[in-house]
Design a protein around this motif. Structure first.
Motif, PDB file in Angstrom:
ATOM      1  N   LEU A  90       0.854  -1.177   0.000  1.00 45.80           N
ATOM      2  CA  LEU A  90       0.000   0.000   0.000  1.00 45.80           C
ATOM      3  C   LEU A  90       0.895   1.234   0.000  1.00 45.80           C
ATOM      4  CD1 LEU A  90      -2.531  -1.174   2.728  1.00 45.80           C
ATOM      5  CD2 LEU A  90      -2.744  -1.391   0.249  1.00 45.80           C
ATOM      6  N   TYR A  91       0.612   2.169  -0.887  1.00 50.67           N
ATOM      7  CA  TYR A  91       1.518   3.303  -1.015  1.00 50.67           C
ATOM      8  C   TYR A  91       0.796   4.619  -0.726  1.00 50.67           C
ATOM      9  CZ  TYR A  91      -0.463   3.787  -5.778  1.00 50.67           C
ATOM     10  OH  TYR A  91      -1.291   3.945  -6.862  1.00 50.67           O
ATOM     11  N   PRO A  92       1.523   5.608  -0.201  1.00 58.03           N
ATOM     12  CA  PRO A  92       0.885   6.870   0.174  1.00 58.03           C
ATOM     13  C   PRO A  92       0.605   7.756  -1.030  1.00 58.03           C
ATOM     14  CG  PRO A  92       3.236   6.991   0.596  1.00 58.03           C
ATOM     15  CD  PRO A  92       2.948   5.572   0.158  1.00 58.03           C
ATOM     16  N   ILE A  93      -0.492   8.491  -0.930  1.00 55.13           N
ATOM     17  CA  ILE A  93      -0.829   9.526  -1.903  1.00 55.13           C
ATOM     18  C   ILE A  93      -0.879  10.852  -1.159  1.00 55.13           C
ATOM     19  CG2 ILE A  93      -2.008   8.075  -3.579  1.00 55.13           C
ATOM     20  CD1 ILE A  93      -4.635   8.776  -2.173  1.00 55.13           C
ATOM     21  N   TYR A  94      -0.759  11.950  -1.899  1.00 53.44           N
ATOM     22  CA  TYR A  94      -0.523  13.248  -1.280  1.00 53.44           C
ATOM     23  C   TYR A  94      -1.445  14.322  -1.847  1.00 53.44           C
ATOM     24  CZ  TYR A  94       3.736  10.961   0.306  1.00 53.44           C
ATOM     25  OH  TYR A  94       4.622  10.090   0.889  1.00 53.44           O
ATOM     26  N   VAL A  95      -1.649  15.378  -1.039  1.00 45.78           N
ATOM     27  CA  VAL A  95      -2.396  16.555  -1.469  1.00 45.78           C
ATOM     28  C   VAL A  95      -1.629  17.811  -1.061  1.00 45.78           C
ATOM     29  CG1 VAL A  95      -4.676  15.476  -1.418  1.00 45.78           C
ATOM     30  CG2 VAL A  95      -3.766  16.534   0.662  1.00 45.78           C
ATOM     31  N   ASP A  96      -1.994  18.911  -1.702  1.00 47.41           N
ATOM     32  CA  ASP A  96      -1.359  20.200  -1.444  1.00 47.41           C
ATOM     33  C   ASP A  96      -2.341  21.105  -0.702  1.00 47.41           C
ATOM     34  OD1 ASP A  96      -0.082  22.610  -1.412  1.00 47.41           O
ATOM     35  OD2 ASP A  96       0.262  22.728  -3.582  1.00 47.41           O
ATOM     36  N   PRO A  97      -2.176  21.303   0.609  1.00 46.89           N
ATOM     37  CA  PRO A  97      -3.117  22.140   1.362  1.00 46.89           C
ATOM     38  C   PRO A  97      -3.062  23.608   0.965  1.00 46.89           C
ATOM     39  CG  PRO A  97      -1.241  21.559   2.732  1.00 46.89           C
ATOM     40  CD  PRO A  97      -1.102  20.764   1.466  1.00 46.89           C
ATOM     41  N   ASN A  98      -2.007  24.010   0.277  1.00 47.73           N
ATOM     42  CA  ASN A  98      -1.902  25.403  -0.172  1.00 47.73           C
ATOM     43  C   ASN A  98      -2.537  25.620  -1.541  1.00 47.73           C
ATOM     44  OD1 ASN A  98      -0.512  26.105   2.169  1.00 47.73           O
ATOM     45  ND2 ASN A  98       1.483  25.619   1.269  1.00 47.73           N
ATOM     46  N   ASN A  99      -3.085  24.557  -2.120  1.00 45.95           N
ATOM     47  CA  ASN A  99      -3.736  24.651  -3.428  1.00 45.95           C
ATOM     48  C   ASN A  99      -5.071  23.914  -3.387  1.00 45.95           C
ATOM     49  OD1 ASN A  99      -4.173  25.203  -6.166  1.00 45.95           O
ATOM     50  ND2 ASN A  99      -3.030  23.377  -6.827  1.00 45.95           N
ATOM     51  N   MET A 100      -5.891  24.249  -2.393  1.00 46.66           N
ATOM     52  CA  MET A 100      -7.228  23.667  -2.241  1.00 46.66           C
ATOM     53  C   MET A 100      -7.178  22.141  -2.153  1.00 46.66           C
ATOM     54  SD  MET A 100      -9.391  26.127  -4.839  1.00 46.66           S
ATOM     55  CE  MET A 100     -10.960  25.432  -4.313  1.00 46.66           C
ATOM     56  N   TYR A 101      -6.124  21.619  -1.559  1.00 41.39           N
ATOM     57  CA  TYR A 101      -5.945  20.176  -1.368  1.00 41.39           C
ATOM     58  C   TYR A 101      -5.979  19.409  -2.684  1.00 41.39           C
ATOM     59  CZ  TYR A 101      -6.212  21.124   3.579  1.00 41.39           C
ATOM     60  OH  TYR A 101      -5.955  21.609   4.840  1.00 41.39           O
ATOM     61  N   ALA A 102      -5.424  20.027  -3.708  1.00 39.12           N
ATOM     62  CA  ALA A 102      -5.324  19.349  -4.998  1.00 39.12           C
ATOM     63  C   ALA A 102      -4.361  18.170  -4.880  1.00 39.12           C
ATOM     64  CB  ALA A 102      -4.821  20.323  -6.060  1.00 39.12           C
ATOM     65  N   PRO A 103      -4.596  17.082  -5.623  1.00 39.16           N
ATOM     66  CA  PRO A 103      -3.668  15.949  -5.593  1.00 39.16           C
ATOM     67  C   PRO A 103      -2.272  16.360  -6.048  1.00 39.16           C
ATOM     68  CG  PRO A 103      -5.737  15.336  -6.642  1.00 39.16           C
ATOM     69  CD  PRO A 103      -5.762  16.824  -6.485  1.00 39.16           C
ATOM     70  N   TRP A 104      -1.277  15.793  -5.394  1.00 42.09           N
ATOM     71  CA  TRP A 104       0.125  16.008  -5.758  1.00 42.09           C
ATOM     72  C   TRP A 104       0.744  14.650  -6.038  1.00 42.09           C
ATOM     73  CZ3 TRP A 104       4.832  14.408  -3.684  1.00 42.09           C
ATOM     74  CH2 TRP A 104       5.972  15.065  -4.172  1.00 42.09           C
ATOM     75  N   GLN A 105       1.352  14.492  -7.207  1.00 45.66           N
ATOM     76  CA  GLN A 105       1.910  13.203  -7.592  1.00 45.66           C
ATOM     77  C   GLN A 105       3.232  12.940  -6.883  1.00 45.66           C
ATOM     78  OE1 GLN A 105       1.865  13.761 -11.925  1.00 45.66           O
ATOM     79  NE2 GLN A 105       0.468  12.022 -12.036  1.00 45.66           N
ATOM     80  N   GLY A 106       3.305  11.809  -6.202  1.00 47.93           N
ATOM     81  CA  GLY A 106       4.520  11.429  -5.502  1.00 47.93           C
ATOM     82  C   GLY A 106       5.549  10.819  -6.433  1.00 47.93           C
ATOM     83  N   PRO A 107       6.712  10.430  -5.894  1.00 48.40           N
ATOM     84  CA  PRO A 107       7.766   9.856  -6.732  1.00 48.40           C
ATOM     85  C   PRO A 107       7.314   8.571  -7.415  1.00 48.40           C
ATOM     86  CG  PRO A 107       8.278   9.616  -4.390  1.00 48.40           C
ATOM     87  CD  PRO A 107       7.111  10.529  -4.477  1.00 48.40           C
ATOM     88  N   GLY A 108       7.684   8.447  -8.693  1.00 48.22           N
ATOM     89  CA  GLY A 108       7.292   7.302  -9.502  1.00 48.22           C
ATOM     90  C   GLY A 108       6.055   7.541 -10.335  1.00 48.22           C
ATOM     91  N   ALA A 109       5.326   8.641 -10.084  1.00 50.25           N
ATOM     92  CA  ALA A 109       4.082   8.901 -10.807  1.00 50.25           C
ATOM     93  C   ALA A 109       4.355   9.171 -12.282  1.00 50.25           C
ATOM     94  CB  ALA A 109       3.351  10.085 -10.186  1.00 50.25           C
ATOM     95  N   TYR A 110       3.452   8.714 -13.116  1.00 50.16           N
ATOM     96  CA  TYR A 110       3.584   8.885 -14.558  1.00 50.16           C
ATOM     97  C   TYR A 110       3.662  10.368 -14.913  1.00 50.16           C
ATOM     98  CZ  TYR A 110       2.524   8.669 -19.525  1.00 50.16           C
ATOM     99  OH  TYR A 110       2.566   8.810 -20.883  1.00 50.16           O
ATOM    100  N   GLY A 111       4.611  10.711 -15.778  1.00 48.62           N
ATOM    101  CA  GLY A 111       4.763  12.088 -16.220  1.00 48.62           C
ATOM    102  C   GLY A 111       5.605  12.946 -15.305  1.00 48.62           C
ATOM    103  N   SER A 112       5.975  12.410 -14.136  1.00 54.01           N
ATOM    104  CA  SER A 112       6.815  13.168 -13.209  1.00 54.01           C
ATOM    105  C   SER A 112       8.287  12.937 -13.558  1.00 54.01           C
ATOM    106  CB  SER A 112       6.548  12.716 -11.771  1.00 54.01           C
ATOM    107  OG  SER A 112       7.117  11.436 -11.535  1.00 54.01           O
ATOM    108  N   PRO A 113       9.202  13.739 -13.016  1.00 52.58           N
ATOM    109  CA  PRO A 113      10.630  13.526 -13.299  1.00 52.58           C
ATOM    110  C   PRO A 113      11.138  12.155 -12.872  1.00 52.58           C
ATOM    111  CG  PRO A 113      10.263  15.700 -12.346  1.00 52.58           C
ATOM    112  CD  PRO A 113       8.969  14.957 -12.228  1.00 52.58           C
ATOM    113  N   THR A 114      10.410  11.488 -11.967  1.00 60.62           N
ATOM    114  CA  THR A 114      10.823  10.166 -11.496  1.00 60.62           C
ATOM    115  C   THR A 114       9.910   9.064 -12.037  1.00 60.62           C
ATOM    116  OG1 THR A 114       9.485  10.479  -9.495  1.00 60.62           O
ATOM    117  CG2 THR A 114      11.812  11.108  -9.375  1.00 60.62           C
ATOM    118  N   GLY A 115       9.162   9.367 -13.085  1.00 60.89           N
ATOM    119  CA  GLY A 115       8.156   8.442 -13.590  1.00 60.89           C
ATOM    120  C   GLY A 115       8.692   7.114 -14.076  1.00 60.89           C
ATOM    121  N   THR A 116       9.959   7.063 -14.461  1.00 59.60           N
ATOM    122  CA  THR A 116      10.534   5.807 -14.956  1.00 59.60           C
ATOM    123  C   THR A 116      11.345   5.079 -13.888  1.00 59.60           C
ATOM    124  OG1 THR A 116      12.517   6.953 -15.766  1.00 59.60           O
ATOM    125  CG2 THR A 116      10.660   6.722 -17.298  1.00 59.60           C
TER     126      THR A 116
END
Length: 316
Positions: free
Chosen positions: A88-114
């Motif tokens: 089970l892996y953690p997911i994140y939100v940004d409380p400074n941006n109306m709790y919008a989802p924030w992609q953690g490491p490994g997420a598709y399209g992120s600098p660590t996506g591969t």
């Protein structure tokens, strides 16, 4: 059986006042979908930097719960210790941006996506996550192999074909369905989920007395005659599945395999437990919600014969 798994999509909020101000209501794990190896790496990374505390937080006694909140550790540890481990892996939100989802490491399209799981765990610094970003809940990878048929209003169709052709007319149980009155309704697909990349998947293929077969990941929830759900790895020869006409079909053989593939799942727009039972290969099966926000409801009796809710056993 994993018990008391923390909800992903809104049943729980994190336990400290700093986290309790907002409860997610419809977060989709597909925004931050990972395979099993990356999920392992994300969990280990989060726990590493909770203790590493790169932003020198003093709020939690030297730990930074924004990476990994300890209220989730029991559930995650139980899942990892299962006969077939689930990360089970953690997911994140940004409380400074109306709790919008924030992609953690490994997420598709992120600098660590591969990145692989090991690269996420060891090579991604804690400062990759901005200080204010906070953990929101847990997601679980996994479910059907691509050729398995789900029941649509137009008839059965392989789940990969249904996704690729945009089919939205899903058939599910009605909210008041019981074993003595197994009724169905035309529902709508809220979304399909699938692994981001092909990966080695642990699959189990069940063969039943009636000649039916079903191939799913070992963690997939299936309806059993007691009226609740069990994960596939808990079932063996002699156990019974439930067919779409309400018959109990005995498992006569099974095969376990590891295949390099993507796996798929589906969830309806309805949110009650019973209408989140779908039909796959002619058998009653839990929707994707039972692997996210309803994961702690798997032990509950979902389908029954007119038993009042007040006397239904519930494992909190």
């Amino acid at each position: 059986m994993m018990k008391n798994l923390a909800a992903v999509l809104g049943a729980l909020v994190l336990s400290t006042p700093a986290f309790a101000a907002w409860a997610p209501t419809n977060y989709r794990c597909t925004f931050d979908a990972l395979g099993s190896d990356q999920a392992y790496g994300r969990q280990k990374w989060a726990k590493r930097w909770q203790q590493g505390n790169p932003y020198s937080s003093t709020q939690w006694g030297g730990l930074d719960m924004r990476f990994w909140h300890s209220s989730y550790s029991l559930e995650a540890n139980e899942a990892a210790a299962a006969a077939t481990p689930v990360w089970l892996y953690p997911i994140y939100v940004d409380p400074n941006n109306m709790y919008a989802p924030w992609q953690g490491p490994g997420a598709y399209g992120s600098p660590t996506g591969t990145y692989t799981g090991a690269q996420i765990q060891y090579d991604v610094p804690g400062t990759y996550k901005p200080a204010a970003i906070q953990m929101d809940g847990l997601c679980e990878p996994g479910c059907y192999s691509p050729d398995q048929e789900i029941l649509l209003a137009s008839g059965p169709m392989g789940i990969r074909d249904a996704l690729e052709s945009g089919q939205m007319d899903l058939v599910t149980l009605t909210p008041d369905a019981t074993f003595t009155a197994l009724t169905f309704m035309d529902n709508q697909v809220e979304n399909y989920t699938l692994d981001r990349d092909a990966a080695d998947q642990e699959l189990v293929t069940f063969h039943t007395e009636s000649g039916g077969s079903l191939r799913v990941t070992t963690q997939h929830p299936l309806v059993v005659p007691e009226g609740n759900l069990k994960r596939a790895y808990e079932l063996g020869v002699g156990d019974r599945l439930v067919t779409q006409d309400g018959k109990f079909d005995t498992i006569v053989s099974l095969e376990k395999s590891v295949e390099h593939t993507r796996v798929y799942n589906v969830r309806p727009v309805s949110t009650d437990l019973t209408s989140n039972i779908v039909v796959a290969q002619g058998f009653l099966s839990g929707s994707q919600r039972f692997q996210s926000e309803y994961v702690d409801e798997i032990n509950r009796l979902i389908i029954r014969d007119n038993v009042p809710d007040s006397v239904v056993p519930f494992n909190p």
